[in-house]
Design a protein around this motif. Structure first.
Motif, PDB file in Angstrom:
ATOM      1  N   SER A 301       0.835  -1.198   0.000  1.00 58.67           N
ATOM      2  CA  SER A 301       0.000   0.000   0.000  1.00 58.67           C
ATOM      3  C   SER A 301       0.872   1.251   0.000  1.00 58.67           C
ATOM      4  N   THR A 302       0.452   2.241  -0.760  1.00 60.31           N
ATOM      5  CA  THR A 302       0.988   3.613  -0.706  1.00 60.31           C
ATOM      6  C   THR A 302       2.387   3.774  -1.291  1.00 60.31           C
ATOM      7  N   CYS A 303       3.247   2.794  -1.128  1.00 60.25           N
ATOM      8  CA  CYS A 303       4.691   3.006  -1.348  1.00 60.25           C
ATOM      9  C   CYS A 303       5.120   2.922  -2.813  1.00 60.25           C
ATOM     10  N   HIS A 304       6.377   3.216  -2.997  1.00 57.92           N
ATOM     11  CA  HIS A 304       7.092   3.177  -4.282  1.00 57.92           C
ATOM     12  C   HIS A 304       8.209   2.150  -4.110  1.00 57.92           C
ATOM     13  N   ILE A 305       8.233   1.122  -4.974  1.00 59.06           N
ATOM     14  CA  ILE A 305       9.237   0.051  -4.847  1.00 59.06           C
ATOM     15  C   ILE A 305       9.910  -0.164  -6.195  1.00 59.06           C
ATOM     16  N   GLU A 306      11.233  -0.297  -6.196  1.00 63.11           N
ATOM     17  CA  GLU A 306      11.930  -0.698  -7.420  1.00 63.11           C
ATOM     18  C   GLU A 306      13.258  -1.365  -7.086  1.00 63.11           C
ATOM     19  N   ASN A 307      13.726  -2.190  -8.025  1.00 57.96           N
ATOM     20  CA  ASN A 307      14.990  -2.923  -7.888  1.00 57.96           C
ATOM     21  C   ASN A 307      15.076  -3.616  -6.526  1.00 57.96           C
ATOM     22  N   SER A 308      14.023  -4.354  -6.181  1.00 54.62           N
ATOM     23  CA  SER A 308      13.956  -4.964  -4.859  1.00 54.62           C
ATOM     24  C   SER A 308      13.290  -6.332  -4.919  1.00 54.62           C
ATOM     25  N   ILE A 309      13.500  -7.107  -3.871  1.00 54.58           N
ATOM     26  CA  ILE A 309      12.850  -8.401  -3.699  1.00 54.58           C
ATOM     27  C   ILE A 309      12.036  -8.347  -2.409  1.00 54.58           C
ATOM     28  N   ILE A 310      10.729  -8.496  -2.555  1.00 53.49           N
ATOM     29  CA  ILE A 310       9.831  -8.587  -1.405  1.00 53.49           C
ATOM     30  C   ILE A 310       9.323 -10.022  -1.379  1.00 53.49           C
ATOM     31  N   MET A 311       9.628 -10.762  -0.351  1.00 54.20           N
ATOM     32  CA  MET A 311       9.264 -12.172  -0.314  1.00 54.20           C
ATOM     33  C   MET A 311       7.802 -12.348   0.105  1.00 54.20           C
ATOM     34  N   SER A 312       7.372 -13.573   0.284  1.00 52.82           N
ATOM     35  CA  SER A 312       5.958 -13.877   0.501  1.00 52.82           C
ATOM     36  C   SER A 312       5.458 -13.394   1.866  1.00 52.82           C
ATOM     37  N   ASN A 313       4.138 -13.165   1.921  1.00 53.20           N
ATOM     38  CA  ASN A 313       3.449 -12.837   3.174  1.00 53.20           C
ATOM     39  C   ASN A 313       3.973 -11.572   3.844  1.00 53.20           C
ATOM     40  N   CYS A 314       4.359 -10.602   3.031  1.00 53.78           N
ATOM     41  CA  CYS A 314       4.798  -9.314   3.579  1.00 53.78           C
ATOM     42  C   CYS A 314       3.670  -8.282   3.509  1.00 53.78           C
ATOM     43  N   LYS A 315       3.690  -7.338   4.448  1.00 49.66           N
ATOM     44  CA  LYS A 315       2.744  -6.227   4.445  1.00 49.66           C
ATOM     45  C   LYS A 315       3.539  -4.928   4.536  1.00 49.66           C
ATOM     46  N   ILE A 316       3.416  -4.120   3.493  1.00 45.99           N
ATOM     47  CA  ILE A 316       4.139  -2.850   3.453  1.00 45.99           C
ATOM     48  C   ILE A 316       3.119  -1.739   3.236  1.00 45.99           C
ATOM     49  N   ASN A 317       3.004  -0.874   4.204  1.00 45.04           N
ATOM     50  CA  ASN A 317       2.056   0.230   4.143  1.00 45.04           C
ATOM     51  C   ASN A 317       2.770   1.476   4.646  1.00 45.04           C
ATOM     52  N   CYS A 318       3.472   2.138   3.728  1.00 45.13           N
ATOM     53  CA  CYS A 318       4.229   3.317   4.143  1.00 45.13           C
ATOM     54  C   CYS A 318       4.529   4.183   2.927  1.00 45.13           C
ATOM     55  N   ASN A 319       4.493   5.480   3.125  1.00 44.33           N
ATOM     56  CA  ASN A 319       4.764   6.433   2.054  1.00 44.33           C
ATOM     57  C   ASN A 319       6.277   6.609   1.902  1.00 44.33           C
ATOM     58  N   VAL A 320       6.913   5.548   1.400  1.00 42.58           N
ATOM     59  CA  VAL A 320       8.379   5.502   1.318  1.00 42.58           C
ATOM     60  C   VAL A 320       8.791   4.972  -0.047  1.00 42.58           C
ATOM     61  N   LYS A 321       9.905   5.474  -0.558  1.00 41.76           N
ATOM     62  CA  LYS A 321      10.520   4.897  -1.757  1.00 41.76           C
ATOM     63  C   LYS A 321      11.485   3.807  -1.299  1.00 41.76           C
ATOM     64  N   ILE A 322      11.175   2.570  -1.650  1.00 31.32           N
ATOM     65  CA  ILE A 322      12.013   1.426  -1.282  1.00 31.32           C
ATOM     66  C   ILE A 322      12.810   1.015  -2.512  1.00 31.32           C
ATOM     67  N   LYS A 323      14.141   1.078  -2.408  1.00 28.43           N
ATOM     68  CA  LYS A 323      15.004   0.731  -3.540  1.00 28.43           C
ATOM     69  C   LYS A 323      16.135  -0.179  -3.070  1.00 28.43           C
ATOM     70  N   HIS A 324      16.611  -1.022  -3.983  1.00 25.59           N
ATOM     71  CA  HIS A 324      17.803  -1.849  -3.746  1.00 25.59           C
ATOM     72  C   HIS A 324      17.684  -2.646  -2.451  1.00 25.59           C
ATOM     73  N   SER A 325      16.503  -3.183  -2.196  1.00 26.60           N
ATOM     74  CA  SER A 325      16.222  -3.816  -0.912  1.00 26.60           C
ATOM     75  C   SER A 325      15.846  -5.280  -1.077  1.00 26.60           C
ATOM     76  N   ILE A 326      16.071  -6.047  -0.012  1.00 28.36           N
ATOM     77  CA  ILE A 326      15.592  -7.425   0.079  1.00 28.36           C
ATOM     78  C   ILE A 326      14.870  -7.551   1.413  1.00 28.36           C
ATOM     79  N   ILE A 327      13.598  -7.896   1.335  1.00 27.45           N
ATOM     80  CA  ILE A 327      12.758  -7.982   2.528  1.00 27.45           C
ATOM     81  C   ILE A 327      12.225  -9.408   2.620  1.00 27.45           C
ATOM     82  N   ALA A 328      12.613 -10.124   3.673  1.00 26.50           N
ATOM     83  CA  ALA A 328      12.273 -11.538   3.798  1.00 26.50           C
ATOM     84  C   ALA A 328      10.805 -11.722   4.190  1.00 26.50           C
ATOM     85  N   SER A 329      10.329 -12.943   4.075  1.00 26.21           N
ATOM     86  CA  SER A 329       8.924 -13.273   4.252  1.00 26.21           C
ATOM     87  C   SER A 329       8.403 -12.922   5.647  1.00 26.21           C
ATOM     88  N   HIS A 330       7.104 -12.663   5.700  1.00 26.95           N
ATOM     89  CA  HIS A 330       6.398 -12.354   6.949  1.00 26.95           C
ATOM     90  C   HIS A 330       6.888 -11.065   7.611  1.00 26.95           C
TER      91      HIS A 330
END
Length: 355
Positions: A301-330
């Motif tokens: 929700s809300t955010c900007h994501i690029e060049n990143s890996i968001i794994m399964s069962n994640c919830k991201i709700n923030c007005n943030v630009k997420i770049k070059h990131s790896i976010i593990a499951s749950h």
């Protein structure tokens, strides 16, 4: 010919991603990196495969792959008590291999080229080993081959002053003769039994080692940057599909793959290459940019994501630009104010952050 996939090690350069499981199960384009290795062996006609497991969360490997039936192969497992090197892991497979030729595939290596021709050449040859080489920018981080008159004359593991940039990739075609050499191998300065040292012993004994220099994409995914680069390359070569649903005012451009049950809501924009798994919710006004993977059952929700890996069962709700990131499951990221800023995340499984 039989196959061996090495699935052990501590993955220290990838922490905290590897605090709860092996690095080889980390997803690239929504698929564990070791699955690419398994598919490469299978597509080369090698279906009797053993997986060497060990370390934190090694049980997750058996849970994911099972007996291999769902992947078109026959799988068995051998436990390596501690990471004592590739050669040590290979030696554990002596009974499994028997008198057959075999292929060793490091489970964190991604190769885009089909290895079928190399497997066939080796199977039909009298070579004692065959290795794939690839030019790299940082040769001191790899086993390096020195070539003279189109023959390998020396193999050195992680030389401080490498004489060439031809790295030994993590794919080795071997015969049972290697076991005799591993039995007399001495530990290296890293206190590991190096497969490159065993191959050098083959050379010293005037045995035949053939090599191929590959120019297709190959990556040893040992760091977060390596994983993101591999994710980018694989996404670029995938075929577009859309199995979800989208509302009317949605922009989708480029190579985009959307899984079943996924909903893309109004005013969202997806610019490929991007893969989004099954049963995800991409809420209003989300931007998902190039080279991004989002795993199953995630809510963005809300955010900007690029060049990143968001794994399964994640919830991201923030007005943030997420770049070059790896976010593990749950994992869960939320934010209480509307001021947009840019963040780089490397988050282990189950992380919860409020900004």
């Amino acid at each position: 010919m039989k196959g061996i996939i090495l699935h052990g090690g501590h993955g220290t350069r990838l922490r905290p991603l590897t605090h709860t499981g092996p690095k080889q199960l980390l997803p690239i384009a929504n698929k564990p990196m070791s699955e690419y290795c398994l598919e490469s062996l299978r597509d080369a006609g090698i279906t009797d495969i053993v997986i060497i497991i060990g370390g934190i969360g090694s049980n997750k490997v058996e849970e994911y792959y099972g007996d291999g039936k769902d992947f078109g192969v026959k799988l068995s497992y051998i436990q390596q008590d501690s990471p004592k090197g590739i050669a040590h892991a290979v030696r554990l497979c002596k009974t499994f291999v028997g008198k057959e030729k075999f292929v060793v595939f490091l489970g964190d290596n991604i190769i885009q080229k089909n290895i079928h021709e190399y497997a066939d050449d080796f199977k039909n040859s009298n070579n004692d080993a065959s290795i794939l080489l690839c030019e790299v920018d940082n040769p001191s981080q790899f086993g390096i081959a020195e070539i003279e008159n189109e023959k390998i004359v020396k193999l050195v593991e992680k030389p401080k002053t490498p004489k060439t940039n031809l790295a030994v990739t993590g794919i080795y075609f071997l015969t049972p003769i290697i076991f005799d050499l591993i039995d007399i191998l001495k530990p290296s300065w890293r206190n590991e039994y190096e497969i490159v040292d065993a191959l050098q012993m083959l050379l010293d004994a005037n045995k035949k080692i053939r090599y191929y220099v590959i120019t297709d994409f190959w990556k040893d995914t040992g760091t977060p940057g390596d994983i993101l680069q591999a994710n980018k390359i694989i996404l670029e070569k995938m075929e577009t599909y859309f199995n979800g649903t989208k509302e009317e005012d949605v922009t989708i451009q480029g190579n985009v793959m959307i899984g079943e049950g996924t909903i893309i809501k109004n005013h969202s924009k997806i610019i490929g290459p991007v893969i989004i798994g099954k049963n995800c919710l991409i809420d209003d006004n989300v931007y998902i940019g190039p080279n991004t993977s989002i795993g199953d059952n995630s809510e963005i929700s809300t955010c900007h994501i690029e060049n990143s890996i968001i794994m399964s069962n994640c919830k991201i709700n923030c007005n943030v630009k997420i770049k070059h990131s790896i976010i593990a499951s749950h994992s869960k990221i939320s934010k209480h104010n509307n001021e947009q800023d840019e963040k780089i995340f490397l988050l282990g499984e189950g992380t919860k952050i409020t900004l």
